[in-house]
Motif scaffolding. Structure first.
Motif, short mmCIF file in Angstrom:
data_model
loop_
_atom_site.label_atom_id
_atom_site.label_comp_id
_atom_site.label_asym_id
_atom_site.label_seq_id
_atom_site.Cartn_x
_atom_site.Cartn_y
_atom_site.Cartn_z
N LYS A 30 44.51 22.10 37.00
CA LYS A 30 44.13 22.07 35.58
C LYS A 30 44.14 23.47 34.97
O LYS A 30 43.51 24.38 35.50
N PRO A 31 44.79 23.65 33.82
CA PRO A 31 44.75 24.93 33.11
C PRO A 31 43.50 25.02 32.23
O PRO A 31 42.83 24.03 31.96
N GLU A 32 43.22 26.22 31.76
CA GLU A 32 42.17 26.39 30.75
C GLU A 32 42.62 25.72 29.45
O GLU A 32 43.81 25.58 29.18
N GLY A 33 41.65 25.32 28.64
CA GLY A 33 41.96 24.79 27.32
C GLY A 33 42.13 23.29 27.27
O GLY A 33 42.35 22.74 26.18
N PHE A 34 42.05 22.61 28.42
CA PHE A 34 42.19 21.16 28.46
C PHE A 34 40.87 20.52 28.85
O PHE A 34 40.21 20.96 29.80
N THR A 35 40.47 19.48 28.14
CA THR A 35 39.24 18.78 28.46
C THR A 35 39.54 17.58 29.35
O THR A 35 40.70 17.16 29.48
N ASP A 91 35.00 21.71 32.97
CA ASP A 91 34.89 21.94 31.54
C ASP A 91 36.17 22.57 30.99
O ASP A 91 37.06 22.96 31.74
N LYS A 92 36.25 22.65 29.69
CA LYS A 92 37.48 23.06 29.01
C LYS A 92 38.00 24.40 29.50
O LYS A 92 39.21 24.60 29.64
N GLU A 93 37.10 25.36 29.76
CA GLU A 93 37.52 26.71 30.12
C GLU A 93 37.61 26.93 31.63
O GLU A 93 37.88 28.04 32.08
N SER A 116 38.09 14.53 28.96
CA SER A 116 37.72 13.28 28.29
C SER A 116 38.56 13.09 27.04
O SER A 116 38.77 14.03 26.26
N THR A 117 39.03 11.85 26.84
CA THR A 117 39.80 11.55 25.64
C THR A 117 38.91 11.54 24.40
O THR A 117 39.42 11.52 23.28
N GLU A 118 37.59 11.55 24.62
CA GLU A 118 36.67 11.55 23.49
C GLU A 118 36.46 12.96 22.92
O GLU A 118 35.92 13.11 21.83
N ASP A 119 36.88 13.98 23.67
CA ASP A 119 36.75 15.35 23.20
C ASP A 119 37.95 15.72 22.33
O ASP A 119 39.06 15.22 22.54
N PRO A 120 37.76 16.60 21.35
CA PRO A 120 38.87 17.02 20.50
C PRO A 120 39.83 17.94 21.26
O PRO A 120 39.45 18.57 22.25
N GLY A 121 41.05 18.01 20.79
CA GLY A 121 42.02 18.92 21.38
C GLY A 121 42.78 18.29 22.54
O GLY A 121 42.76 17.08 22.76
N ASP A 175 47.19 14.60 28.66
CA ASP A 175 48.41 15.10 28.02
C ASP A 175 49.35 15.74 29.03
O ASP A 175 50.53 15.97 28.72
N LEU A 176 48.84 16.06 30.22
CA LEU A 176 49.65 16.68 31.26
C LEU A 176 50.32 15.64 32.17
O LEU A 176 51.10 15.99 33.05
#
Length: 235
Positions: free
Chosen positions: A65-70, A102-104, A72-77, A82-83
């Motif tokens: 997993k890269p940074e910047g990806f959440t 987490d995202k980061e 949960s589909t309920e989170d924005p962005g 998507d990967l």
């Protein structure tokens, strides 16, 4: 199992959409013969547009997993889904992360459609230790190992102490942390309690399975049966 149901379960669309897909002639057997709704030569022999089908449930994949990806589909962005191929988000049963990042936070993430497997990996008694590589904002003060491993360390706003965690200093501002559990933002909150701030966080292993070296950030692959067993090598 009927061909329509198989393809729908694997995320190729609703039954109506899969029926249309079959009628279009792109669903064939391994020899290239076009299949109809009532034809079913076995999942291993079915092809869609010339490609083999994804494994049926139960399925486990590993992602870097890269940074910047959440998660949960309920989170924005952007999300981890998507990967993956779009059909993966439509599988039945669905794929879920086995313990979120987490995202980061980047690194090793498992995903599965097997609820029992998911629960076993994340349960503290499973023996699936989670190991993280940490880059910090400030130098370590030398108390982290004793504090994290005490079994009495309490995070802010919680009433239950953390299970003893492993700690290894790798440099002035660098460390490796091993967790028996996975509380919300646990590693970040542990260092915040010492007055430090995590700049970079990467999960490098779960249980006896290490993040595959060949996986670049954003890449994923299926987990083998041997690797699934390796997860619980210490169980």
């Amino acid at each position: 199992m009927k061909l329509v149901k198989l393809l729908a379960n694997l995320g190729y669309g609703s039954r109506k959409e899969v029926d249309k897909l079959i009628r279009s002639g792109v669903v064939t057997d391994h020899e290239g013969n076009i299949l109809g709704q009532k034809d079913f030569p076995g999942a291993e022999n079915v092809r869609v547009a010339g490609e083999e089908l994804d494994p049926q449930a139960p399925l486990v994949i590993v992602m870097n997993k890269p940074e910047g990806f959440t998660c949960s589909t309920e989170d924005p962005g952007e999300t981890i889904y998507d990967l993956l191929p779009p059909r993966f988000s439509k599988r039945n049963p669905g794929l879920n992360p086995v313990g979120r990042l987490d995202k980061e936070t980047r690194g090793m993430l498992l995903m599965s459609d097997d609820g029992k497997f998911l629960h076993k990996v994340i349960h503290p008694k499973s023996g699936c230790l989670k190991v993280y590589h940490v880059i910090l904002d400030r130098p370590l003060d030398g108390s982290e190992g004793e504090l994290f491993g005490s079994g009495e360390f309490m995070l802010e706003s919680e009433t239950k102490p953390l299970l003893p965690a492993g700690f290894e200093a790798l440099g002035e501002k660098e460390a490796r942390v091993t967790l028996h559990e996975g509380r919300y933002h646990q590693v970040r909150r542990m260092f915040a309690a010492t007055g430090n701030h995590v700049l970079k966080l990467k999960r490098i292993s779960i249980g006896g399975l290490t993040l595959p070296a060949e996986l670049e950030e954003g890449e994923w692959r299926f987990v083998t049966e041997e690797e699934k067993c390796a997860l619980f090598a210490n169980d």
